[in-house]
Design a protein around this motif. Structure first.
Motif, PDB file in Angstrom:
ATOM      1  N   HIS A  36       0.808  -1.214   0.000  1.00  0.00           N
ATOM      2  CA  HIS A  36       0.000   0.000   0.000  1.00  0.00           C
ATOM      3  C   HIS A  36       0.847   1.272   0.000  1.00  0.00           C
ATOM      4  O   HIS A  36       1.903   1.330   0.636  1.00  0.00           O
ATOM      5  CB  HIS A  36      -0.929   0.024   1.211  1.00  0.00           C
ATOM      6  N   PHE A  37       0.340   2.279  -0.692  1.00  0.00           N
ATOM      7  CA  PHE A  37       0.962   3.606  -0.693  1.00  0.00           C
ATOM      8  C   PHE A  37       0.609   4.344   0.591  1.00  0.00           C
ATOM      9  O   PHE A  37      -0.551   4.403   0.995  1.00  0.00           O
ATOM     10  CB  PHE A  37       0.486   4.409  -1.900  1.00  0.00           C
ATOM     11  N   ALA A  38       1.639   4.901   1.250  1.00  0.00           N
ATOM     12  CA  ALA A  38       1.442   5.764   2.401  1.00  0.00           C
ATOM     13  C   ALA A  38       2.264   7.028   2.161  1.00  0.00           C
ATOM     14  O   ALA A  38       3.474   6.944   1.948  1.00  0.00           O
ATOM     15  CB  ALA A  38       1.889   5.068   3.686  1.00  0.00           C
ATOM     16  N   PRO A  39       1.653   8.198   2.182  1.00  0.00           N
ATOM     17  CA  PRO A  39       2.386   9.436   1.831  1.00  0.00           C
ATOM     18  C   PRO A  39       3.507   9.781   2.797  1.00  0.00           C
ATOM     19  O   PRO A  39       4.326  10.651   2.485  1.00  0.00           O
ATOM     20  CB  PRO A  39       1.288  10.509   1.872  1.00  0.00           C
ATOM     21  N   TRP A  40       3.547   9.124   3.938  1.00  0.00           N
ATOM     22  CA  TRP A  40       4.600   9.420   4.917  1.00  0.00           C
ATOM     23  C   TRP A  40       5.762   8.446   4.827  1.00  0.00           C
ATOM     24  O   TRP A  40       6.710   8.537   5.603  1.00  0.00           O
ATOM     25  CB  TRP A  40       4.028   9.387   6.334  1.00  0.00           C
TER      26      TRP A  40
ATOM     27  N   ALA B 293      -2.377  20.810   7.612  1.00  0.00           N
ATOM     28  CA  ALA B 293      -2.818  20.571   6.237  1.00  0.00           C
ATOM     29  C   ALA B 293      -2.118  19.352   5.647  1.00  0.00           C
ATOM     30  O   ALA B 293      -2.755  18.520   4.981  1.00  0.00           O
ATOM     31  CB  ALA B 293      -2.553  21.818   5.383  1.00  0.00           C
ATOM     32  N   ARG B 294      -0.823  19.252   5.883  1.00  0.00           N
ATOM     33  CA  ARG B 294      -0.077  18.106   5.351  1.00  0.00           C
ATOM     34  C   ARG B 294      -0.592  16.799   5.937  1.00  0.00           C
ATOM     35  O   ARG B 294      -0.840  15.832   5.195  1.00  0.00           O
ATOM     36  CB  ARG B 294       1.413  18.273   5.637  1.00  0.00           C
TER      37      ARG B 294
ATOM     38  N   GLY C 220      -3.483  28.666   0.907  1.00  0.00           N
ATOM     39  CA  GLY C 220      -2.135  28.341   0.447  1.00  0.00           C
ATOM     40  C   GLY C 220      -1.613  27.063   1.064  1.00  0.00           C
ATOM     41  O   GLY C 220      -0.928  26.265   0.401  1.00  0.00           O
ATOM     42  N   HIS C 221      -1.935  26.833   2.308  1.00  0.00           N
ATOM     43  CA  HIS C 221      -1.499  25.607   2.969  1.00  0.00           C
ATOM     44  C   HIS C 221      -2.185  24.387   2.364  1.00  0.00           C
ATOM     45  O   HIS C 221      -1.570  23.329   2.203  1.00  0.00           O
ATOM     46  CB  HIS C 221      -1.781  25.689   4.466  1.00  0.00           C
TER      47      HIS C 221
ATOM     48  N   ALA D  75      -1.755  19.437  -0.803  1.00  0.00           N
ATOM     49  CA  ALA D  75      -2.230  18.573  -1.892  1.00  0.00           C
ATOM     50  C   ALA D  75      -1.109  18.275  -2.873  1.00  0.00           C
ATOM     51  O   ALA D  75      -0.950  17.137  -3.352  1.00  0.00           O
ATOM     52  CB  ALA D  75      -3.406  19.239  -2.603  1.00  0.00           C
ATOM     53  N   SER D  76      -0.300  19.291  -3.184  1.00  0.00           N
ATOM     54  CA  SER D  76       0.830  19.089  -4.090  1.00  0.00           C
ATOM     55  C   SER D  76       1.841  18.131  -3.484  1.00  0.00           C
ATOM     56  O   SER D  76       2.410  17.281  -4.192  1.00  0.00           O
ATOM     57  CB  SER D  76       1.485  20.429  -4.394  1.00  0.00           C
ATOM     58  N   TYR D  77       2.066  18.242  -2.187  1.00  0.00           N
ATOM     59  CA  TYR D  77       3.008  17.362  -1.496  1.00  0.00           C
ATOM     60  C   TYR D  77       2.587  15.901  -1.638  1.00  0.00           C
ATOM     61  O   TYR D  77       3.407  15.028  -1.963  1.00  0.00           O
ATOM     62  CB  TYR D  77       3.057  17.759  -0.021  1.00  0.00           C
ATOM     63  N   VAL D  78       1.305  15.620  -1.417  1.00  0.00           N
ATOM     64  CA  VAL D  78       0.826  14.234  -1.485  1.00  0.00           C
ATOM     65  C   VAL D  78       0.863  13.728  -2.926  1.00  0.00           C
ATOM     66  O   VAL D  78       1.228  12.568  -3.181  1.00  0.00           O
ATOM     67  CB  VAL D  78      -0.584  14.118  -0.880  1.00  0.00           C
ATOM     68  N   ARG D  79       0.502  14.561  -3.883  1.00  0.00           N
ATOM     69  CA  ARG D  79       0.574  14.142  -5.295  1.00  0.00           C
ATOM     70  C   ARG D  79       2.007  13.787  -5.677  1.00  0.00           C
ATOM     71  O   ARG D  79       2.257  12.769  -6.351  1.00  0.00           O
ATOM     72  CB  ARG D  79       0.049  15.250  -6.217  1.00  0.00           C
ATOM     73  N   THR D  80       2.941  14.613  -5.263  1.00  0.00           N
ATOM     74  CA  THR D  80       4.344  14.353  -5.581  1.00  0.00           C
ATOM     75  C   THR D  80       4.823  13.074  -4.901  1.00  0.00           C
ATOM     76  O   THR D  80       5.535  12.258  -5.513  1.00  0.00           O
ATOM     77  CB  THR D  80       5.213  15.536  -5.138  1.00  0.00           C
TER      78      THR D  80
END
Length: 468
Positions: free
Chosen positions: A352-356, A401-402, A446-447, A452-457
């Motif tokens: 599984h993908f985990a953004p962390w 937000a992150r 902005g946050h 959202a960009s952080y998680v997409r990347t």
């Protein structure tokens, strides 16, 4: 459902938990520890002489007798030692060694540690005693109290005695006698730990209780089992740290500011810290930190077999210290709940993908990570809403937000699992409720965009790296 009240599962699913819920988890973990210790003694009695020679077995029986005598003197003091988080990894190592198919070269040292544990319990109970202990690798550790630095080399005996409120530790020569041995070390017991004028004694620093009625928190850099068997580097953690006076003062100063910040994150954060945190293990600064350890890089973790312990490098700010405790104690809480009632029947395949994380995670790791990150999202949102300084609010909104965006990326996977148990389904549903509640006080736009960009990347990099 199992014997766990549904209300308890719902509280924990919200990353909260009052005294009843937390007390249930703590009592169960403590019962498991006492059963483990009894199983250790039974395993020693049943082990062949090749694993537990008669002399070692006789010594274990003497240690057990000292524990029983100390418990009759002061039960609470002895339980402080027996239930100490770092006694868990030691007990499990012993049990594995005693029930293994072949002799474990580390088992003799592990069995020797039982004598040190019994002595520490007698010291805390105030029961006068004399005992012969064994130092290994130039150190004799007395759990919860500190350690005596001895001459490096092979295992060496140390005679310990408690009389008139003072502990005397007498290193012996190689033959076990006193001739040619180093002078004795005297250790005094105080309300906040131990004291000695001899630099060979390394006391465990005791941090003040988080709230009235709670126990002080040891900052333990002496226990030999604090990271034994963890393979720290595999989990991105740095090596354990040995603290000098300057480092101890830095930890103490930061700790003194943590409790008010926990309260900003919600009154339940102070309560769970008081109930669940029984030991801090300092780690060295990770790569990327300044030589002083004051840089932004940090690492932390928990051990399921060491309930109540948090391993962490020193956070750069008190706010990060508070968030580290929030994060890691969710792992403690969820692991304790899962020990009472299974939460799912998914396999352990890392897919599984985990953004962390950059590596594929098993379902259980995904659940654990989402649970801790939604607690962080809640903490940072409350902190942002309550902080006075603009810079502090801005950092808190960015962290919130992150974390919320990260959780949002994996909640659909958790919710779609058909292998959740009833308790697991209740838990995940409560997490979803919290996730939506957090949107009632959104961060500045902005946050949100940056998160959202952080998680997409992170997802794009993960797919490139893992080929999926």
């Amino acid at each position: 459902m199992s014997g766990i009240p549904e209300a308890v599962v719902r509280e924990i699913g919200r990353t909260e938990g009052g005294s009843e819920a937390l007390g249930l988890l703590v009592r169960d973990q403590h019962t498991r520890r006492l059963v483990l210790l009894r199983a250790l003694l039974d395993a020693a009695e049943a082990a062949p002489a090749a694993l537990c020679p008669p002399a070692a077995l006789d010594r274990l029986r003497q240690d057990w007798a000292l524990l029983e005598a100390a418990e009759r003197t002061d039960r609470a003091a002895v339980r402080t030692v027996l239930l100490y988080p770092l006694a868990g990894p030691w007990a499990q190592r012993c049990l594995r060694g005693l029930t293994g198919a072949a002799p474990d070269p580390e088992l003799p040292a592990d069995l020797d540690h039982f004598s040190a544990l019994a002595a520490a319990a007698a010291i805390r109970a105030g029961l006068p005693f004399t005992a012969r202990l064994t130092a290994h690798d130039g150190l004799l550790a007395l759990p919860t109290l500190g350690a005596l630095r001895t001459e490096p080399g092979p295992p060496s005996p140390v005679d310990a005695e408690l009389a008139d409120g003072r502990v005397t530790l007498r290193p012996c020569d190689g033959a076990g006698g006193g001739a040619g041995a180093a002078p004795p070390v005297t250790v005094r017991l105080t309300d906040d730990g131990t004291r000695s004028g001899d630099p060979r004694w390394l006391p465990v620093l005791t941090l003040p209780a988080v709230r009235p009625g709670a126990a002080p928190v040891p900052l333990d850099d002496t226990d030999p089992y604090r990271t034994a068997g963890t393979r720290l580097e595999r989990f991105g953690l740095s090596a354990v740290a040995s603290l000098d006076d300057t480092h101890r003062e830095s930890w103490a100063r930061s700790w003194a500011q943590v409790e008010p910040l926990l309260r900003i994150g919600g009154p339940h954060r102070s309560e769970e810290t008081a109930a669940l945190l029984h030991c801090l293990v300092p780690l060295s600064p990770p790569p990327g930190s300044a030589p002083s350890g004051d840089g932004p890089a940090q690492c932390s973790g928990t051990r399921r077999e060491a309930f109540g312990a948090v391993l962490t490098s020193r956070p750069a700010t008190p706010a990060l210290f508070a968030s580290t405790l929030v994060h890691e104690l969710q792992h403690t809480k969820l692991a304790a709940l899962a020990a009472l009632a299974p939460l799912h029947h998914e396999d352990a395949a890392p897919r599984h993908f985990a953004p962390w994380r950059s590596d594929p995670r098993p379902f259980d790791g995904l659940l654990q990570g989402a649970f801790s990150h939604i607690a962080l999202a809640d903490f940072w949102q409350r902190y942002a809403l309550g902080a006075d300084r603009l810079a502090a609010r801005d950092q808190a909104w960015a962290e919130h937000a992150r974390c919320r965006e990260q959780v949002g990326a994996v909640l659909p996977v958790l919710a779609a699992s058909g292998a959740l148990t009833r308790e697991g389904r209740i838990l995940v549903n409560e997490m979803i409720t919290v996730y939506h509640r957090l949107s009632e006080d959104p961060p500045p736009p902005g946050h949100l965009a940056r998160a959202a960009s952080y998680v997409r990347t992170a997802r794009m990099i993960w797919r490139q790296r893992n080929g999926t």
